[in-house]
Design a protein around this motif. Sequence first.
Motif, short mmCIF file in Angstrom:
data_model
loop_
_atom_site.label_atom_id
_atom_site.label_comp_id
_atom_site.label_asym_id
_atom_site.label_seq_id
_atom_site.Cartn_x
_atom_site.Cartn_y
_atom_site.Cartn_z
N GLU A 69 0.82 -1.22 0.00
CA GLU A 69 0.00 0.00 0.00
C GLU A 69 0.85 1.27 0.00
O GLU A 69 0.53 2.24 -0.68
N TRP A 70 1.95 1.30 0.74
CA TRP A 70 2.79 2.49 0.81
C TRP A 70 3.39 2.84 -0.56
O TRP A 70 3.54 4.01 -0.90
N LYS A 71 3.72 1.81 -1.34
CA LYS A 71 4.32 2.03 -2.65
C LYS A 71 3.28 2.56 -3.64
O LYS A 71 3.56 3.44 -4.47
N ILE A 72 2.05 2.04 -3.56
CA ILE A 72 0.97 2.54 -4.41
C ILE A 72 0.70 4.01 -4.08
O ILE A 72 0.53 4.84 -4.98
N GLU A 73 0.69 4.33 -2.80
CA GLU A 73 0.44 5.71 -2.37
C GLU A 73 1.55 6.64 -2.86
O GLU A 73 1.28 7.76 -3.29
N GLU A 74 2.79 6.19 -2.83
CA GLU A 74 3.91 6.99 -3.31
C GLU A 74 3.79 7.25 -4.81
O GLU A 74 4.05 8.36 -5.29
N TYR A 75 3.37 6.23 -5.56
CA TYR A 75 3.19 6.37 -7.01
C TYR A 75 2.07 7.37 -7.30
O TYR A 75 2.20 8.24 -8.17
N ALA A 76 0.96 7.25 -6.56
CA ALA A 76 -0.17 8.16 -6.75
C ALA A 76 0.23 9.60 -6.44
O ALA A 76 -0.15 10.54 -7.16
N LYS A 77 1.03 9.81 -5.39
CA LYS A 77 1.48 11.15 -5.04
C LYS A 77 2.35 11.75 -6.15
O LYS A 77 2.25 12.94 -6.46
N ALA A 78 3.19 10.90 -6.75
CA ALA A 78 4.04 11.37 -7.85
C ALA A 78 3.19 11.81 -9.05
O ALA A 78 3.47 12.83 -9.69
N GLN A 79 2.14 11.04 -9.34
CA GLN A 79 1.27 11.40 -10.46
C GLN A 79 0.51 12.70 -10.18
O GLN A 79 0.32 13.53 -11.07
N TRP A 80 0.09 12.88 -8.94
CA TRP A 80 -0.59 14.13 -8.58
C TRP A 80 0.38 15.31 -8.65
O TRP A 80 0.01 16.41 -9.05
N HIS A 81 1.64 15.08 -8.29
CA HIS A 81 2.64 16.14 -8.38
C HIS A 81 2.82 16.56 -9.84
O HIS A 81 2.90 17.77 -10.14
N ARG A 82 2.88 15.59 -10.76
CA ARG A 82 2.99 15.90 -12.18
C ARG A 82 1.76 16.67 -12.66
O ARG A 82 1.87 17.62 -13.44
N ARG A 83 0.58 16.27 -12.19
CA ARG A 83 -0.66 16.94 -12.60
C ARG A 83 -0.69 18.39 -12.15
O ARG A 83 -1.21 19.27 -12.86
N LEU A 84 -0.13 18.68 -11.01
CA LEU A 84 -0.18 20.04 -10.48
C LEU A 84 0.98 20.91 -10.94
O LEU A 84 0.86 22.14 -10.98
N ASN A 85 2.12 20.31 -11.29
CA ASN A 85 3.32 21.09 -11.60
C ASN A 85 3.77 21.03 -13.05
O ASN A 85 4.51 21.91 -13.49
N GLY A 86 3.37 20.01 -13.77
CA GLY A 86 3.83 19.87 -15.15
C GLY A 86 5.26 19.39 -15.22
O GLY A 86 5.89 19.08 -14.20
N GLU A 87 5.80 19.35 -16.44
CA GLU A 87 7.17 18.89 -16.64
C GLU A 87 7.79 19.61 -17.84
O GLU A 87 7.09 20.07 -18.74
N TRP A 88 9.11 19.68 -17.87
CA TRP A 88 9.86 20.14 -19.03
C TRP A 88 10.36 18.93 -19.80
O TRP A 88 10.94 18.02 -19.23
N TRP A 89 10.13 18.95 -21.11
CA TRP A 89 10.56 17.86 -21.97
C TRP A 89 11.46 18.40 -23.08
O TRP A 89 11.28 19.54 -23.54
N LEU A 90 12.38 17.57 -23.54
CA LEU A 90 13.12 17.84 -24.75
C LEU A 90 12.45 17.08 -25.89
O LEU A 90 12.34 15.85 -25.84
N ILE A 91 11.93 17.83 -26.87
CA ILE A 91 11.29 17.24 -28.04
C ILE A 91 12.13 17.61 -29.26
O ILE A 91 12.23 18.79 -29.61
N LYS A 92 12.77 16.63 -29.85
CA LYS A 92 13.64 16.83 -31.02
C LYS A 92 14.67 17.94 -30.75
O LYS A 92 14.95 18.79 -31.58
#
Length: 512
Positions: A65-88
């Motif tokens: 359960e702790w690992k699932i919760e950590e994964y979910a928190k990471a996904q919520w962090h991405r949803r709220l903060n976004g990310e920088w990507w290198l595209i080509k």
Amino acid sequence: MTVKPAHELYTCSFSGGNETRLVSEVQIELPDMPPEEEMRNYDKAIKDQKFTREVIPDDIYTWPEWKIEEYAKAQWHRRLNGEWWLIKGEPFYIPGGALTFFDYWTTEGGKKPAFRMEALDFFLFWYMFVERDPNIFGMYDLKCRRLGDTEKIMFLVWERTTRFKNVKAGLQSYTDDEAAANFSRLTTGNANMPFFFKPLHSGSDKMCLAYMRPSEVMTLKKIREMSKRIDTKNEHEQFLNSYIDYESTQTGKYDGRQLFTYHLDEVFKIKPHLLNPKEQWKNIKKVQSLNNDMLIYGKSVFSSTVEEKTTGDVDETTIDIAEWFWDNSDPNDRNEFGRTYSGLARVFRGYEYNAPIDEYGFHQVEKARNFRDAKIKQYREKGDFAGLLDLYHKEPASPEEALSQASEKCVLFPEMCHARLNQIKNGLNRWDEKIAGYRPKVVEGELVWENGIRNTRVVFIPTKGGKWHISQHPLKPNAISRRPGVYRKSDGTPVDMAMFRPDNMGYYRMGC
């Protein structure tokens, strides 16, 4: 794809002096850019730097359960903060909402959305400009057809509603059936979201998505049994108490109901006698604000391609209404309190945004431009100016094309004017033949009386933002002659007198 723990991921911040990206007519400030080695795709060769969708591990339900919760928190962090990507090889900021859309949303056809630069610009305009500006009520989206904006906006409505507690969202469209169809799209997307983003909801989702605790014990029991996610000690806290619904195509709907998010779809296809968009917008602004509009509480999206509709008892056409919203939603023209006249911020997205994309999500604009030019040429050769005007409405290159009026509303025959403008733009003569060495040049300026003395010579003064846009001056400027004519007084009595006549009339045209 393995995601780092939330505390190791990119956190969105603004320290000032940041990079910007031009979307329509707005330079949108991007958040602080991390070093390239901290961007996604940094470890890949430039040719392999493409957007790749996040995939939830197949065995996630076997994790502790702790690992699932950590994964979910990471996904919520991405949803709220976004990310920088290198595209080509180029850095791109992808807002958190856009990441959630590309990764997890399910479209009407049952597929995941493709990564497209037009969609990225759409989400940048919304999340980095509209959402961040407290003086903007929402977005006025004037566009070409088949961009998939309805799907993106259904996601926006869902995303805003499921990010907050105790909020309400509403939908309307150009027909009741279309409103129901859009709501169905939204519920499809909701049903297929991963468990860490999908709030608990009660009852049927045919008319309303209610993220609320059911009133009936049996219904709550069923939800508890199905989800296995409700802690009976904190049942009330686990429901958002938010909801989404839709209403019929009538002016006045949602009046009196505080709305956090509102969407009016294909607004300029609505027959004016069914719903008056300007009157409806007055109602919506009241329910999305407090203190006599001083504090904006909610956000709206008005979106549509343009089609000309009217009725015998309504003088305004849908294009008149579209033009009113466009003219009064200029994000660069605001009052001292930072508001546009309509309260909305306009964005135009033309046919080039619907060009095919390459493997990186970039649009093949030249291919789309050549294909459209060939269609325009066919319409002109056939003399089908009505068909040409329809093309400009559905596949516009500019707001002016999208808002073109038909001949019966304008004595200047706008279909022919647009055909000639296209020839000027592409260096063609009136027979569509290329003019060797031609360079189109339009100068903005003012036409004024020389030395300010009326009825003398007219001179052209180049002025940025001037009312006249001139591509060619007469070979013989101020060419007039006095010819005998008959002038009639107000009582109809004829008087013989010499009258001025423009000698250049057969060679040049100008209009407003």
